[in-house]
Design an enzyme around this catalytic site. Structure first.
Site, mmCIF file in Angstrom:
data_model
loop_
_atom_site.group_PDB
_atom_site.id
_atom_site.type_symbol
_atom_site.label_atom_id
_atom_site.label_comp_id
_atom_site.label_asym_id
_atom_site.label_seq_id
_atom_site.Cartn_x
_atom_site.Cartn_y
_atom_site.Cartn_z
ATOM 1 N N GLU A 45 -85.789 1.356 51.270
ATOM 2 C CA GLU A 45 -86.112 0.811 52.642
ATOM 3 C C GLU A 45 -85.244 1.555 53.602
ATOM 4 O O GLU A 45 -84.585 0.963 54.497
ATOM 5 C CB GLU A 45 -85.626 -0.786 52.512
ATOM 6 C CG GLU A 45 -86.379 -1.562 51.833
ATOM 7 C CD GLU A 45 -86.073 -3.097 51.763
ATOM 8 O OE1 GLU A 45 -86.961 -3.880 51.384
ATOM 9 O OE2 GLU A 45 -84.817 -3.441 51.921
ATOM 10 N N GLU A 91 -91.619 -3.952 45.730
ATOM 11 C CA GLU A 91 -90.800 -4.854 45.735
ATOM 12 C C GLU A 91 -91.631 -6.196 46.321
ATOM 13 O O GLU A 91 -92.505 -5.795 47.275
ATOM 14 C CB GLU A 91 -89.607 -4.818 46.588
ATOM 15 C CG GLU A 91 -88.329 -4.213 46.157
ATOM 16 C CD GLU A 91 -87.118 -4.168 47.018
ATOM 17 O OE1 GLU A 91 -87.005 -5.102 47.739
ATOM 18 O OE2 GLU A 91 -86.555 -3.399 46.910
#
Length: 465
Positions: A173, A362
């Site tokens: 991320e 995810e």
């Protein structure tokens, strides 16, 4: 209806070292930035003292219990497990000349255990856990030296695991560095935008250098980036809202643009100019950035809305992404809006933009679970959430999007990233530990365990459409 999931589609789950391993100073491991945030990535940064403790110090003790946990993943039928290597297990301070053999040996054992069951590892090089030594001594990613330290680390693990790992990710991320600078780039939370973007630039160069090193050292491997996939819709069809959604989506797409296309996009040059930001970008940096990723991976939990309406914006104060609620969506117990169709939209959007394979690394529902008197855990809410999202993944594949696989977040309960909670549970496997760190750490299968087992065994045919 034909099954959209291709034969080579990978099914599995995703975990992160700092949220599962524990053993936070075992076998020579150094302190990471995660260790200095025992209350999560938005929590206070603390100086660790001998004898103090945080819930992540033990986490779910995956460091010692991984054979048992991997056996459970294999029982579900996993073909892929996303993990991260703790950089501080390999280079405890981050700037050593030689790696820590005990740390390297641990991941050898872990990868061998996965291979025993035919589970492919997908390995993140840096997942919110850079060495605190680099922050304390050198200023984190604000210092160009950190690029060299990261490249040394990447080359070390590529050389060690080149026969065991064929899929890699650089930074988890990476776009969250804008919103959580200590976690992302090792800068103080109150750092100005110029400092944060300079640190991000160094991180992007380091990512590209790792990509080149991987291509050179493991020609049959693939390496991707990893984005927080937070698609922002305009709240209304008012042109100003539509334009605002474009601007705010570019804030995170910028990272993908650089990592996929190998150069800064034009809209960022305008942004830097208007913000009075001048980055130190060398000719060598520009050359390095041309090493682009093989595929794009991302997390997906929710979408949001943006607006230019000041009255609506007032409701978002303190919201990390300045999102306003979407009136058409329900929310989880933690206020995250649930939007399965948004995953199909995002998959199509990213594929249209980049024409690169995509990997959902995810996706999951954090919720409180209840153990019934008979010991069972009936998490139908989790099954419904995951089913509805996987159906939309299938729709995107039918749309022509190339999707490599799906690793749901937290196949086993773990310490949440945002607030370091155990009560926010994602897993198919229950772990007996509470927010205070009490519990036996016993593992227990939930109803969703058997549901996901069936989905994988049928290659998605048992999903309820």
């Amino acid at each position: 209806m034909s099954n959209p999931f291709p034969a080579h589609f990978l099914w599995g789950g995703a975990i992160a070292a700092n949220q599962v391993e524990g053993a936070y100073l075992t076998d020579g491991k150094g302190l990471s930035t995660s260790d200095l945030q025992p209350q999560g990535i938005f929590g206070e940064i603390v100086t660790r003292q001998p004898g103090d403790s945080g819930i992540k110090d033990v986490a779910i003790d995956f460091y010692h219990r991984y054979p048992q946990d991997i056996a459970l993943f294999a029982e579900m039928g996993f073909t892929c497990l996303r993990i991260s290597i703790a950089w501080t297990r390999i280079f405890p301070q981050g700037d050593e000349a030689e790696p820590n053999e005990a740390g390297l040996a641990f991941y050898d054992r872990l990868f061998d255990e996965l291979a025993k069951y035919g589970i492919q590892p997908l390995v993140t090089l840096s997942h919110y856990e850079m060495p605190y030594g680099l922050v304390e001594k050198h200023g984190g990613w604000g210092n160009r030296l950190t690029i060299d330290c990261f490249e040394r680390y990447a080359r070390t693990v590529f050389a060690r695991y080149r026969h065991k790992v064929k899929r890699w990710l650089t930074f988890n991320e990476i776009n969250m560095s804008l919103h959580a600078p200590f976690t992302g780039v090792g800068l103080p939370p109150d750092s100005d935008k110029a400092a944060i973007y300079q640190a991000i630039h160094h991180q992007l160069v380091a990512s590209a250098r790792a990509v080149k090193a991987c291509h050179d050292m493991i020609p049959d491997a693939q390496i991707g980036n990893m984005l927080l996939g937070a698609m922002l819709y305009p709240l209304t069809s008012k042109p100003e809202d539509v334009m605002e959604s474009l601007h705010q989506n570019r804030e995170w797409l910028f990272f993908g643009d650089v990592q996929v296309r190998g150069a800064y996009p034009g809209y960022m040059h305008r942004y830097f100019r208007e913000q009075g930001i001048t980055l130190n970008i060398t000719a060598q940096d520009k050359q390095d950035l041309k090493a682009t990723v093989d595929f794009i991976s991302f997390s997906y939990y929710m979408t949001g809305c943006v607006t230019t309406d000041e009255a609506q914006l007032e409701k978002t104060r303190g919201n990390i992404l300045n999102m306003v609620p979407n009136p058409y969506l329900e929310s989880s117990e933690w206020g995250w809006q649930i939007d399965p169709l948004g995953l199909r939209y995002l998959l199509n959007f990213l594929y249209d933009r980049y024409q690169k394979p995509l990997f959902i690394v995810e996706n999951g529902l954090g919720a409180k679970d209840k153990i019934e008197e008979n010991g069972d855990i009936y998490d139908d809410y989790r099954i419904r959430y995951l089913n509805d999202h996987l159906v939309q993944v299938g729709e995107a594949i039918d749309d022509g999007v190339e999707v490599l696989g799906y690793t749901c977040w937290g196949p086993i309960d773990l310490v949440s990233a945002s607030k370091a909670e155990m009560s926010k549970r994602y897993g198919f496997i229950y772990v007996d530990r509470d927010d205070a760190g009490h519990g036996s750490l016993e593992r227990r299968r939930k109803k969703s365990f058997y549901w996901y087992q069936s989905v994988i065994a049928s290659h998605g045919k048992t999903l309820t459409r």
